[in-house]
Write a protein that holds these residues in place. Structure first.
Motif, PDB file in Angstrom:
ATOM      1  N   HIS A  21     -13.827 -11.378  23.081  1.00 42.42           N
ATOM      2  CA  HIS A  21     -12.556 -11.781  22.472  1.00 42.42           C
ATOM      3  C   HIS A  21     -12.874 -12.220  21.042  1.00 42.42           C
ATOM      4  N   ASN A  22     -12.756 -11.276  20.116  1.00 41.64           N
ATOM      5  CA  ASN A  22     -13.299 -11.471  18.767  1.00 41.64           C
ATOM      6  C   ASN A  22     -12.245 -12.024  17.811  1.00 41.64           C
ATOM      7  N   PHE A  23     -12.486 -13.252  17.334  1.00 46.29           N
ATOM      8  CA  PHE A  23     -11.615 -13.883  16.343  1.00 46.29           C
ATOM      9  C   PHE A  23     -12.364 -14.132  15.031  1.00 46.29           C
ATOM     10  N   CYS A  24     -13.429 -13.377  14.781  1.00 47.58           N
ATOM     11  CA  CYS A  24     -14.275 -13.638  13.615  1.00 47.58           C
ATOM     12  C   CYS A  24     -13.985 -12.738  12.417  1.00 47.58           C
ATOM     13  N   LEU A  25     -13.220 -11.676  12.597  1.00 41.12           N
ATOM     14  CA  LEU A  25     -13.059 -10.695  11.526  1.00 41.12           C
ATOM     15  C   LEU A  25     -11.790 -10.975  10.726  1.00 41.12           C
ATOM     16  N   SER A  26     -11.976 -11.394   9.470  1.00 41.87           N
ATOM     17  CA  SER A  26     -10.835 -11.788   8.631  1.00 41.87           C
ATOM     18  C   SER A  26     -10.193 -10.615   7.910  1.00 41.87           C
ATOM     19  N   GLY A  27     -10.823  -9.440   7.960  1.00 43.31           N
ATOM     20  CA  GLY A  27     -10.269  -8.262   7.308  1.00 43.31           C
ATOM     21  C   GLY A  27      -9.576  -7.346   8.302  1.00 43.31           C
ATOM     22  N   MET A  28      -8.605  -6.592   7.804  1.00 47.07           N
ATOM     23  CA  MET A  28      -7.912  -5.629   8.650  1.00 47.07           C
ATOM     24  C   MET A  28      -8.862  -4.495   9.042  1.00 47.07           C
ATOM     25  N   PRO A  29      -8.627  -3.869  10.202  1.00 48.45           N
ATOM     26  CA  PRO A  29      -9.442  -2.704  10.578  1.00 48.45           C
ATOM     27  C   PRO A  29      -9.328  -1.609   9.518  1.00 48.45           C
ATOM     28  N   GLU A  30     -10.343  -0.763   9.461  1.00 50.00           N
ATOM     29  CA  GLU A  30     -10.351   0.300   8.464  1.00 50.00           C
ATOM     30  C   GLU A  30      -9.127   1.202   8.621  1.00 50.00           C
ATOM     31  N   LEU A  31      -8.527   1.527   7.505  1.00 47.68           N
ATOM     32  CA  LEU A  31      -7.307   2.326   7.502  1.00 47.68           C
ATOM     33  C   LEU A  31      -7.560   3.770   7.926  1.00 47.68           C
ATOM     34  N   ASP A  32      -6.596   4.337   8.628  1.00 50.00           N
ATOM     35  CA  ASP A  32      -6.541   5.782   8.822  1.00 50.00           C
ATOM     36  C   ASP A  32      -5.854   6.339   7.577  1.00 50.00           C
ATOM     37  N   LEU A  33      -6.644   6.867   6.662  1.00 49.58           N
ATOM     38  CA  LEU A  33      -6.085   7.290   5.378  1.00 49.58           C
ATOM     39  C   LEU A  33      -5.045   8.387   5.536  1.00 49.58           C
ATOM     40  N   ASN A  34      -5.236   9.253   6.515  1.00 52.01           N
ATOM     41  CA  ASN A  34      -4.259  10.324   6.730  1.00 52.01           C
ATOM     42  C   ASN A  34      -2.881   9.773   7.070  1.00 52.01           C
ATOM     43  N   SER A  35      -2.861   8.634   7.789  1.00 50.78           N
ATOM     44  CA  SER A  35      -1.585   8.080   8.245  1.00 50.78           C
ATOM     45  C   SER A  35      -0.733   7.553   7.095  1.00 50.78           C
ATOM     46  N   ILE A  36      -1.360   7.256   5.955  1.00 49.72           N
ATOM     47  CA  ILE A  36      -0.587   6.774   4.806  1.00 49.72           C
ATOM     48  C   ILE A  36      -0.559   7.815   3.680  1.00 49.72           C
ATOM     49  N   GLY A  37      -0.981   9.021   4.013  1.00 48.76           N
ATOM     50  CA  GLY A  37      -0.877  10.112   3.047  1.00 48.76           C
ATOM     51  C   GLY A  37      -1.918  10.102   1.954  1.00 48.76           C
ATOM     52  N   VAL A  38      -3.078   9.505   2.217  1.00 44.38           N
ATOM     53  CA  VAL A  38      -4.154   9.475   1.226  1.00 44.38           C
ATOM     54  C   VAL A  38      -5.097  10.646   1.469  1.00 44.38           C
ATOM     55  N   LYS A  39      -5.297  11.446   0.453  1.00 46.24           N
ATOM     56  CA  LYS A  39      -6.245  12.553   0.524  1.00 46.24           C
ATOM     57  C   LYS A  39      -7.360  12.304  -0.479  1.00 46.24           C
ATOM     58  N   VAL A  40      -8.568  12.110   0.034  1.00 44.90           N
ATOM     59  CA  VAL A  40      -9.736  11.902  -0.823  1.00 44.90           C
ATOM     60  C   VAL A  40     -10.421  13.253  -0.997  1.00 44.90           C
ATOM     61  N   ASP A  41     -10.286  13.804  -2.177  1.00 47.43           N
ATOM     62  CA  ASP A  41     -10.724  15.176  -2.462  1.00 47.43           C
ATOM     63  C   ASP A  41     -11.939  15.133  -3.390  1.00 47.43           C
ATOM     64  N   TYR A  42     -13.095  15.554  -2.875  1.00 47.77           N
ATOM     65  CA  TYR A  42     -14.316  15.452  -3.679  1.00 47.77           C
ATOM     66  C   TYR A  42     -14.273  16.361  -4.905  1.00 47.77           C
ATOM     67  N   ASP A  43     -13.652  17.511  -4.774  1.00 48.83           N
ATOM     68  CA  ASP A  43     -13.557  18.408  -5.931  1.00 48.83           C
ATOM     69  C   ASP A  43     -12.711  17.772  -7.036  1.00 48.83           C
ATOM     70  N   GLU A  44     -11.620  17.109  -6.631  1.00 48.87           N
ATOM     71  CA  GLU A  44     -10.805  16.407  -7.628  1.00 48.87           C
ATOM     72  C   GLU A  44     -11.613  15.280  -8.267  1.00 48.87           C
ATOM     73  N   TYR A  45     -12.353  14.561  -7.419  1.00 46.34           N
ATOM     74  CA  TYR A  45     -13.181  13.467  -7.934  1.00 46.34           C
ATOM     75  C   TYR A  45     -14.168  13.970  -8.988  1.00 46.34           C
ATOM     76  N   LYS A  46     -14.823  15.090  -8.727  1.00 48.50           N
ATOM     77  CA  LYS A  46     -15.822  15.602  -9.671  1.00 48.50           C
ATOM     78  C   LYS A  46     -15.214  15.870 -11.045  1.00 48.50           C
ATOM     79  N   LYS A  47     -13.971  16.311 -11.059  1.00 52.48           N
ATOM     80  CA  LYS A  47     -13.307  16.587 -12.330  1.00 52.48           C
ATOM     81  C   LYS A  47     -12.962  15.301 -13.084  1.00 52.48           C
ATOM     82  N   ARG A  48     -12.799  14.206 -12.338  1.00 56.32           N
ATOM     83  CA  ARG A  48     -12.330  12.955 -12.945  1.00 56.32           C
ATOM     84  C   ARG A  48     -13.419  11.893 -13.084  1.00 56.32           C
ATOM     85  N   ARG A  49     -14.604  12.121 -12.522  1.00 51.13           N
ATOM     86  CA  ARG A  49     -15.554  11.026 -12.331  1.00 51.13           C
ATOM     87  C   ARG A  49     -16.013  10.359 -13.623  1.00 51.13           C
TER      88      ARG A  49
END
Length: 343
Positions: A21-49
């Protein structure tokens, strides 16, 4: 001298395998990025890095209504605390840390050999002219705001201040807000780790006036030099979906805060308000370290005792798990306390 290997981090990592029964974690669980419409695109990143850090600073500046050169990205909140501690050490005679407080806020400067003193914020404080303030607002672990902790004489613009405002988003402001607007002489920091469930990305940022950010940047150049660019890119994508993240987190917090207010009083427990952060502080008598060890070893109930916040009593109870699981876990915790009362 304290044992540097006995700290909040080692308590949490060491107890995780025993926890039911874990009450030690003060941060929210890791987000499902797909569920909020976030697309992390490495090719796009390379163009902008090559321009990612500038783009990140521009985004943070726009969100918090400051100038881009008032922003410094950091490797998570931890680097922010280290840089804030160095800044206070260089610009004051003594770093005052009101306890209870998030352990790294005093352990980091103490471990570096900086003159640091822990102070009681629930009595009237009269800081010396050369004393500075290092604190979390809302406070970790109580959720208290500055007006509830007698910090007025530190916040008068005559003392250097470092404020970690990691949990401010849990107050659900419609627009992102920073205490820098209220205390323009302060240096403030926050992180993606807690509200945005971004522990894996290791991204945070600091805000201050331009001169102080230049100074902090010079200190950072001696450590990491810069924040990982792909992490900055991913976090920009997440921050652009802040409204969607806020809806997800608020739904969990609303349910769990209601459960806390319903169940803890029935078990005879006194606690701080859950309405400003992702935790409450449960007040207890006696050494809470022994109680926390007993809870974990006998029932698998995992809380963070007061010694990791600079005081011997009480414990932090985090409210970040899914509402159904949180209610089941809280029932076990209440049963434990009710059993202690009867014995």
């Amino acid at each position: 001298m304290y044992n540097i290997n006995d700290n909040l981090f080692t308590w949490i990592t060491g107890g995780m395998s025993k926890s039911k029964h874990n009450f030690c974690l003060s941060g929210m669980p890791e987000l499902d990025l797909n569920s909020i419409g976030v697309k992390v695109d490495y090719d796009e990143y390379k163009k902008r890095r090559e321009n990612i850090e500038r783009e990140f600073n521009d985004l943070i500046a726009q969100m918090f209504d400051v100038e881009p050169d008032q922003v410094l990205s950091t490797t998570g909140g931890t680097e922010g605390i280290a840089l804030g501690s160095i800044f206070l050490h260089k610009n004051s005679d003594c770093i005052d840390v009101p306890v209870p407080e998030y352990e790294p806020m005093y352990r980091v400067p103490e471990s570096m050999g900086f003159k640091t003193q822990r102070v009681n914020p629930y009595v009237k404080l009269h800081p010396g002219k050369g004393n500075s303030l290092s604190t979390t607002i809302p406070n970790n672990p109580t959720g208290d705001l500055e007006g509830e902790r007698n910090l007025e004489e530190y916040l008068d613009g005559k003392h250097e201040m470092y404020i970690d405002e990691t949990f401010r988003e849990f107050m659900f402001p419609e627009k992102p807000y920073t205490l820098l607007h209220k205390y323009p002489e302060a240096v403030v920091s926050t992180t993606m780790t807690k509200f945005f469930g971004g522990a894996s990305w290791r991204v945070g940022w600091m805000l201050g006036n331009k001169e102080k950010i230049r100074e902090l940047r010079s200190y950072r150049s001696l450590t990491t030099g810069s924040t990982a660019r792909f992490s900055l890119y991913a976090c920009m994508k997440i921050l652009e979906k802040r409204n969607e993240v806020q809806k997800i987190v608020k739904k969990v917090m609303d349910e769990n805060r209601k459960t806390v207010k319903e169940m803890l009083p029935k078990a005879g427990l006194k606690f701080t308000t859950p309405d400003r952060s992702s935790f409450v502080y449960v007040h207890t008598d006696g050494d809470s370290s022994q109680m926390a060890e007993d809870m974990l070893s006998k029932e698998g109930i995992f809380v963070s005792p007061g010694k990791y916040f600079g005081i011997p009593t009480g414990y932090r109870l985090c409210i970040t798990s899914s509402p159904d699981q949180f209610r089941k876990d809280l029932e076990k915790l209440c049963e434990y306390h009710e059993g202690r009362e009867k014995s």
